[in-house]
Motif scaffolding. Structure first.
Motif, PDB file in Angstrom:
ATOM      1  N   THR A   1       0.636  -1.207  -0.091  1.00 50.88           N
ATOM      2  CA  THR A   1      -0.175  -0.117   0.015  1.00 50.88           C
ATOM      3  C   THR A   1       0.806   1.348   0.136  1.00 50.88           C
ATOM      4  O   THR A   1       0.371   2.292  -0.341  1.00 50.88           O
ATOM      5  CB  THR A   1      -0.824  -0.102   1.296  1.00 50.88           C
ATOM      6  OG1 THR A   1      -0.101  -0.056   2.309  1.00 50.88           O
ATOM      7  CG2 THR A   1      -1.977  -1.077   1.228  1.00 50.88           C
ATOM      8  N   ALA A   2       2.107   1.071   0.436  1.00 54.34           N
ATOM      9  CA  ALA A   2       3.087   2.247   0.283  1.00 54.34           C
ATOM     10  C   ALA A   2       3.886   2.297  -0.775  1.00 54.34           C
ATOM     11  O   ALA A   2       4.453   3.307  -0.958  1.00 54.34           O
ATOM     12  CB  ALA A   2       4.060   2.103   1.669  1.00 54.34           C
ATOM     13  N   ALA A   3       3.455   1.718  -1.806  1.00 57.41           N
ATOM     14  CA  ALA A   3       4.238   1.787  -3.130  1.00 57.41           C
ATOM     15  C   ALA A   3       3.907   3.092  -3.694  1.00 57.41           C
ATOM     16  O   ALA A   3       2.928   3.408  -3.966  1.00 57.41           O
ATOM     17  CB  ALA A   3       4.119   0.361  -4.082  1.00 57.41           C
ATOM     18  N   ASN A   4       5.134   3.486  -4.146  1.00 55.91           N
ATOM     19  CA  ASN A   4       4.809   4.872  -4.873  1.00 55.91           C
ATOM     20  C   ASN A   4       6.021   4.987  -5.995  1.00 55.91           C
ATOM     21  O   ASN A   4       7.060   5.317  -5.944  1.00 55.91           O
ATOM     22  CB  ASN A   4       5.186   5.986  -3.954  1.00 55.91           C
ATOM     23  CG  ASN A   4       5.109   7.286  -4.544  1.00 55.91           C
ATOM     24  OD1 ASN A   4       4.582   7.477  -5.563  1.00 55.91           O
ATOM     25  ND2 ASN A   4       5.879   8.652  -3.948  1.00 55.91           N
TER      26      ASN A   4
ATOM     27  N   ALA B   1       7.238   6.084  -9.687  1.00 52.00           N
ATOM     28  CA  ALA B   1       6.954   7.301 -10.436  1.00 52.00           C
ATOM     29  C   ALA B   1       8.195   7.108 -11.615  1.00 52.00           C
ATOM     30  O   ALA B   1       9.192   6.538 -11.304  1.00 52.00           O
ATOM     31  CB  ALA B   1       7.180   8.409  -9.712  1.00 52.00           C
TER      32      ALA B   1
ATOM     33  N   ASP C   1      12.281   7.673 -10.447  1.00 50.46           N
ATOM     34  CA  ASP C   1      12.398   7.660  -8.839  1.00 50.46           C
ATOM     35  C   ASP C   1      13.396   6.848  -8.232  1.00 50.46           C
ATOM     36  O   ASP C   1      13.651   7.019  -6.874  1.00 50.46           O
ATOM     37  CB  ASP C   1      11.094   6.988  -8.168  1.00 50.46           C
ATOM     38  CG  ASP C   1      10.836   5.506  -9.080  1.00 50.46           C
ATOM     39  OD1 ASP C   1      11.679   5.053  -9.509  1.00 50.46           O
ATOM     40  OD2 ASP C   1       9.891   4.762  -8.655  1.00 50.46           O
TER      41      ASP C   1
ATOM     42  N   LYS D   1       0.602  -1.449 -12.987  1.00 52.14           N
ATOM     43  CA  LYS D   1       1.458  -0.359 -12.487  1.00 52.14           C
ATOM     44  C   LYS D   1       2.852  -0.308 -12.997  1.00 52.14           C
ATOM     45  O   LYS D   1       3.433   0.477 -13.644  1.00 52.14           O
ATOM     46  CB  LYS D   1       1.487  -0.331 -10.987  1.00 52.14           C
ATOM     47  CG  LYS D   1       0.213  -0.019 -10.213  1.00 52.14           C
ATOM     48  CD  LYS D   1      -0.248   1.396 -10.458  1.00 52.14           C
ATOM     49  CE  LYS D   1       0.902   2.437  -9.853  1.00 52.14           C
ATOM     50  NZ  LYS D   1       0.313   3.782  -9.842  1.00 52.14           N
TER      51      LYS D   1
ATOM     52  N   ASN E   1      13.859   0.750  -8.823  1.00 52.62           N
ATOM     53  CA  ASN E   1      12.512   0.934  -8.020  1.00 52.62           C
ATOM     54  C   ASN E   1      11.266   0.142  -8.618  1.00 52.62           C
ATOM     55  O   ASN E   1      10.711  -0.738  -8.008  1.00 52.62           O
ATOM     56  CB  ASN E   1      12.315   2.235  -7.506  1.00 52.62           C
ATOM     57  CG  ASN E   1      10.882   2.016  -6.449  1.00 52.62           C
ATOM     58  OD1 ASN E   1      11.289   1.434  -5.369  1.00 52.62           O
ATOM     59  ND2 ASN E   1      10.096   2.976  -6.681  1.00 52.62           N
TER      60      ASN E   1
END
Length: 226
Positions: free
Chosen positions: A128-131, A133, A136, A169, A180
């Motif tokens: 749930t904390a995957a960010n 971009a 990155d 994603k 990442n």
């Protein structure tokens, strides 16, 4: 199976039309065999355009334009290799009148290709904390391998729809993957390792009606005038 005509224009080396071709093809993607409790047979045809002999039984709708008006519901029967068991990386496991679509071997082969055969499994394909971009982190050391693995993961969603969001994603960074992003791909693979024996169960009693759901908090869609 349903069928359709496929038309093609053959041209010579100068671009001039040399002849017109028509082919009758079966729509394998339109099958509804499980809910109808019809037997599944495996069909392995190589170079079908060479008119090879089939060892399976294939039931095909009457060709468009050549249907018998007196017997419109009759089908064409072509005799043909045994019960469907493995096709394009998908194993078919029979559960009484239901079937289970499994990609266990496909997943294990994918893990080996990614070098994660001995990796520890995880309980979710993405955190749930995957960010994720663009840019990155540092560039992925092997972007070609990244694209190969992600492409293969898209096929794995056939039997594992629970990874669809995570795969979507990582697909967004195919052109410029970072370390990442690669870490996110490896998490999906580790999740698949722990769920490789799972599959998609198709029940013969399931309704063939398609249901769609939408978040009620979304704004109402309105048709544009004209």
């Amino acid at each position: 199976m349903d069928c359709k005509w496929v038309y093609k224009i053959k041209r010579d080396q100068t671009g001039a039309i040399s002849r017109y071709k028509a082919r009758l093809v079966a729509k394998g993607f339109r099958q509804q065999l499980v809910t109808q409790q019809w037997p599944l047979r495996q069909l392995d045809v190589q170079n079908a355009f060479l008119h090879g002999d089939l060892q399976e039984t294939v039931y095909l709708q009457q060709p468009p334009g050549f249907a018998d008006p007196k017997q419109p519901d009759h089908v064409l029967c072509c005799p043909g290799y045994g019960p469907l068991s493995y096709f394009l990386g998908i194993e078919i496991i029979y559960k009484n009148q239901d079937i289970l679509m499994s990609q266990q071997k496909y997943i294990f082969d994918l893990l080996q290709h990614a070098g994660l055969s001995k990796a520890n499994p995880v309980d979710s394909p993405i955190t749930t904390a995957a960010n994720l971009a663009l840019g990155d982190s540092s560039q992925c050391a092997d972007p070609v391998k990244y694209r190969q693995i992600v492409g293969a993961l898209q096929y794995a969603t056939i039997s594992h729809p629970d990874i669809t969001f995570a795969v979507n994603k990582v697909c967004q960074f195919m052109h410029s993957p970072t370390e990442n992003h690669w870490a996110a791909v490896k998490r999906i693979l580790r999740y698949l390792k722990g769920t490789a024996t799972h599959g998609l169960l198709l029940k013969h009693q399931s309704s063939s009606i398609l249901h769609a759901y939408i978040d009620a908090s979304l704004p109402t869609l309105m048709a544009l005038p004209g």
